[in-house]
Design a protein around this motif. Structure first.
Motif, PDB file in Angstrom:
ATOM      1  N   THR A   1      10.519  28.731   1.053  1.00 20.99           N
ATOM      2  CA  THR A   1       9.353  27.855   1.082  1.00 20.99           C
ATOM      3  C   THR A   1       9.744  26.449   0.649  1.00 20.99           C
ATOM      4  O   THR A   1      10.473  26.264  -0.318  1.00 20.99           O
ATOM      5  N   SER A   2       9.257  25.471   1.415  1.00 17.41           N
ATOM      6  CA  SER A   2       9.569  24.069   1.121  1.00 17.41           C
ATOM      7  C   SER A   2       8.287  23.253   1.041  1.00 17.41           C
ATOM      8  O   SER A   2       7.245  23.643   1.563  1.00 17.41           O
ATOM      9  N   LEU A   3       8.428  22.110   0.417  1.00 17.18           N
ATOM     10  CA  LEU A   3       7.347  21.143   0.368  1.00 17.18           C
ATOM     11  C   LEU A   3       7.786  19.936   1.190  1.00 17.18           C
ATOM     12  O   LEU A   3       8.838  19.345   0.926  1.00 17.18           O
ATOM     13  N   LEU A   4       6.994  19.623   2.216  1.00 17.07           N
ATOM     14  CA  LEU A   4       7.220  18.427   3.020  1.00 17.07           C
ATOM     15  C   LEU A   4       6.318  17.335   2.470  1.00 17.07           C
ATOM     16  O   LEU A   4       5.107  17.529   2.381  1.00 17.07           O
ATOM     17  N   CYS A   5       6.902  16.210   2.084  1.00 15.81           N
ATOM     18  CA  CYS A   5       6.114  15.072   1.632  1.00 15.81           C
ATOM     19  C   CYS A   5       6.510  13.843   2.442  1.00 15.81           C
ATOM     20  O   CYS A   5       7.691  13.501   2.532  1.00 15.81           O
TER      21      CYS A   5
ATOM     22  N   PRO B   1       3.809  -3.603  13.863  1.00 12.16           N
ATOM     23  CA  PRO B   1       2.635  -4.445  13.621  1.00 12.16           C
ATOM     24  C   PRO B   1       2.382  -4.709  12.131  1.00 12.16           C
ATOM     25  O   PRO B   1       1.507  -5.493  11.781  1.00 12.16           O
ATOM     26  N   PHE B   2       3.151  -4.079  11.265  1.00 11.82           N
ATOM     27  CA  PHE B   2       3.004  -4.257   9.820  1.00 11.82           C
ATOM     28  C   PHE B   2       3.920  -5.369   9.328  1.00 11.82           C
ATOM     29  O   PHE B   2       4.966  -5.625   9.920  1.00 11.82           O
ATOM     30  N   ALA B   3       3.545  -5.988   8.207  1.00 15.22           N
ATOM     31  CA  ALA B   3       4.433  -6.973   7.586  1.00 15.22           C
ATOM     32  C   ALA B   3       5.682  -6.265   7.058  1.00 15.22           C
ATOM     33  O   ALA B   3       6.790  -6.786   7.125  1.00 15.22           O
ATOM     34  N   SER B   4       5.491  -5.046   6.534  1.00 13.19           N
ATOM     35  CA  SER B   4       6.606  -4.184   6.124  1.00 13.19           C
ATOM     36  C   SER B   4       6.137  -2.742   6.254  1.00 13.19           C
ATOM     37  O   SER B   4       4.936  -2.452   6.134  1.00 13.19           O
ATOM     38  N   PHE B   5       7.087  -1.833   6.509  1.00 11.70           N
ATOM     39  CA  PHE B   5       6.739  -0.427   6.673  1.00 11.70           C
ATOM     40  C   PHE B   5       7.967   0.418   6.373  1.00 11.70           C
ATOM     41  O   PHE B   5       8.993   0.286   7.039  1.00 11.70           O
ATOM     42  N   ILE B   6       7.870   1.264   5.352  1.00  8.36           N
ATOM     43  CA  ILE B   6       8.941   2.203   4.993  1.00  8.36           C
ATOM     44  C   ILE B   6       8.329   3.592   4.922  1.00  8.36           C
ATOM     45  O   ILE B   6       7.256   3.787   4.340  1.00  8.36           O
ATOM     46  N   HIS B   7       9.024   4.564   5.518  1.00  5.77           N
ATOM     47  CA  HIS B   7       8.536   5.938   5.595  1.00  5.77           C
ATOM     48  C   HIS B   7       9.615   6.870   5.034  1.00  5.77           C
ATOM     49  O   HIS B   7      10.724   6.921   5.550  1.00  5.77           O
ATOM     50  N   TYR B   8       9.258   7.571   3.979  1.00  6.22           N
ATOM     51  CA  TYR B   8      10.146   8.561   3.358  1.00  6.22           C
ATOM     52  C   TYR B   8       9.670   9.953   3.746  1.00  6.22           C
ATOM     53  O   TYR B   8       8.512  10.298   3.522  1.00  6.22           O
ATOM     54  N   HIS B   9      10.571  10.750   4.345  1.00  3.20           N
ATOM     55  CA  HIS B   9      10.310  12.173   4.606  1.00  3.20           C
ATOM     56  C   HIS B   9      11.096  12.905   3.517  1.00  3.20           C
ATOM     57  O   HIS B   9      12.327  12.869   3.524  1.00  3.20           O
TER      58      HIS B   9
ATOM     59  N   ILE C   1       0.866  -1.176   0.000  1.00  5.02           N
ATOM     60  CA  ILE C   1       0.000   0.000   0.000  1.00  5.02           C
ATOM     61  C   ILE C   1       0.905   1.228   0.000  1.00  5.02           C
ATOM     62  O   ILE C   1       1.896   1.273   0.731  1.00  5.02           O
ATOM     63  N   ARG C   2       0.546   2.222  -0.801  1.00  7.52           N
ATOM     64  CA  ARG C   2       1.316   3.466  -0.849  1.00  7.52           C
ATOM     65  C   ARG C   2       0.393   4.629  -0.519  1.00  7.52           C
ATOM     66  O   ARG C   2      -0.728   4.697  -1.023  1.00  7.52           O
ATOM     67  N   MET C   3       0.901   5.526   0.312  1.00 12.09           N
ATOM     68  CA  MET C   3       0.171   6.739   0.666  1.00 12.09           C
ATOM     69  C   MET C   3       1.157   7.902   0.662  1.00 12.09           C
ATOM     70  O   MET C   3       2.339   7.716   0.961  1.00 12.09           O
ATOM     71  N   LYS C   4       0.639   9.087   0.327  1.00 15.87           N
ATOM     72  CA  LYS C   4       1.506  10.265   0.257  1.00 15.87           C
ATOM     73  C   LYS C   4       0.765  11.466   0.844  1.00 15.87           C
ATOM     74  O   LYS C   4      -0.422  11.675   0.568  1.00 15.87           O
ATOM     75  N   PHE C   5       1.487  12.253   1.648  1.00 20.83           N
ATOM     76  CA  PHE C   5       0.941  13.430   2.307  1.00 20.83           C
ATOM     77  C   PHE C   5       1.917  14.581   2.091  1.00 20.83           C
ATOM     78  O   PHE C   5       3.091  14.439   2.435  1.00 20.83           O
ATOM     79  N   CYS C   6       1.460  15.698   1.534  1.00 14.93           N
ATOM     80  CA  CYS C   6       2.351  16.827   1.257  1.00 14.93           C
ATOM     81  C   CYS C   6       1.768  18.126   1.809  1.00 14.93           C
ATOM     82  O   CYS C   6       0.559  18.342   1.765  1.00 14.93           O
ATOM     83  N   THR C   7       2.679  18.982   2.310  1.00 15.25           N
ATOM     84  CA  THR C   7       2.292  20.278   2.857  1.00 15.25           C
ATOM     85  C   THR C   7       3.373  21.293   2.520  1.00 15.25           C
ATOM     86  O   THR C   7       4.568  21.016   2.682  1.00 15.25           O
ATOM     87  N   GLN C   8       2.937  22.464   2.090  1.00 13.84           N
ATOM     88  CA  GLN C   8       3.849  23.571   1.843  1.00 13.84           C
ATOM     89  C   GLN C   8       4.103  24.293   3.158  1.00 13.84           C
ATOM     90  O   GLN C   8       3.170  24.588   3.902  1.00 13.84           O
ATOM     91  N   ILE C   9       5.387  24.539   3.456  1.00 11.34           N
ATOM     92  CA  ILE C   9       5.768  25.180   4.717  1.00 11.34           C
ATOM     93  C   ILE C   9       6.718  26.338   4.422  1.00 11.34           C
ATOM     94  O   ILE C   9       7.655  26.195   3.631  1.00 11.34           O
ATOM     95  N   GLU C  10       6.462  27.462   5.084  1.00 15.82           N
ATOM     96  CA  GLU C  10       7.299  28.648   4.903  1.00 15.82           C
ATOM     97  C   GLU C  10       8.578  28.512   5.733  1.00 15.82           C
ATOM     98  O   GLU C  10       8.684  29.044   6.834  1.00 15.82           O
ATOM     99  N   CYS C  11       9.521  27.747   5.204  1.00 10.57           N
ATOM    100  CA  CYS C  11      10.854  27.607   5.794  1.00 10.57           C
ATOM    101  C   CYS C  11      11.746  26.961   4.739  1.00 10.57           C
ATOM    102  O   CYS C  11      11.250  26.395   3.765  1.00 10.57           O
ATOM    103  N   ASP C  12      13.041  27.051   4.937  1.00  8.65           N
ATOM    104  CA  ASP C  12      13.946  26.424   3.972  1.00  8.65           C
ATOM    105  C   ASP C  12      14.076  24.929   4.265  1.00  8.65           C
ATOM    106  O   ASP C  12      13.688  24.450   5.327  1.00  8.65           O
ATOM    107  N   THR C  13      14.603  24.188   3.312  1.00  9.46           N
ATOM    108  CA  THR C  13      14.706  22.730   3.466  1.00  9.46           C
ATOM    109  C   THR C  13      15.684  22.345   4.576  1.00  9.46           C
ATOM    110  O   THR C  13      15.496  21.319   5.215  1.00  9.46           O
ATOM    111  N   ALA C  14      16.700  23.164   4.832  1.00  5.20           N
ATOM    112  CA  ALA C  14      17.643  22.857   5.912  1.00  5.20           C
ATOM    113  C   ALA C  14      16.918  22.853   7.257  1.00  5.20           C
ATOM    114  O   ALA C  14      17.122  21.950   8.077  1.00  5.20           O
TER     115      ALA C  14
END
Length: 155
Positions: free
Chosen positions: A107-111, A90-98, A6-19
């Motif tokens: 301005t950055s995009l957090l996904c 509790p998952f058979a597999s779980f990978i989380h990419y920030h 299963i794949r899910m994606k959540f994105c938000t624009q944030i007023e800050c730099d990527t660092a």
């Protein structure tokens, strides 16, 4: 046995730099700040600083049930990516990419991208709508609070 990913994606624009966004995410002290109040997350084992290969043990409590998680930082790319992979959950597999993407200098995009499979497939897919709902609720909360915290720091 075959496990459906299963794949899910959540994105938000944030007023800050990527660092700043990256630094916020690699500081494990910030995890409680962006955890919804209905979840209790306790870091049971971790030695800072965070680096590729770091392992973090967590105890996550929901509905009065506690579940140990053991995460490994699979990939760190400064100011771009933090990837953690569950070694125990509790998952058979779980990978989380920030993922952190610069939209401009301030301005950055957090996904947050998730890839997971459920145990006891195909029977566990009966609960998939509930799991997706809970993930959407949790990441909406996390993104709102990350945005609030980082944008207040930039005022």
């Amino acid at each position: 046995m075959f496990q459906k990913t299963i794949r899910m994606k959540f994105c938000t624009q944030i007023e800050c730099d990527t660092a700043s966004l990256y630094d916020f995410h690699i500081d494990t002290n910030n995890l409680p700040k962006i955890t919804p109040p209905y979840l209790k997350v306790k870091i049971t084992s971790f030695t800072p600083p965070l680096y590729e290969g770091s392992e973090i043990s967590l105890d996550i409590t929901r509905f009065k049930f506690s579940q140990p998680w053991r995460m490994k930082i699979a990939k760190l790319t400064p100011h771009q990516l933090v990837c953690d992979k569950a070694m125990q959950s509790p998952f058979a597999s779980f990978i989380h990419y920030h993922r952190f993407e610069a939209l401009n200098d301030t301005t950055s995009l957090l996904c947050d991208e998730l890839e997971f499979s459920l145990p006891m497939y195909p029977f566990s897919h009966l609960v998939l709508p509930f799991i997706k709902h809970e993930m959407r609720k949790m990441f909406t909360y996390r993104h709102q609070h990350t945005k609030t915290i980082l944008e207040k720091q930039n005022v």
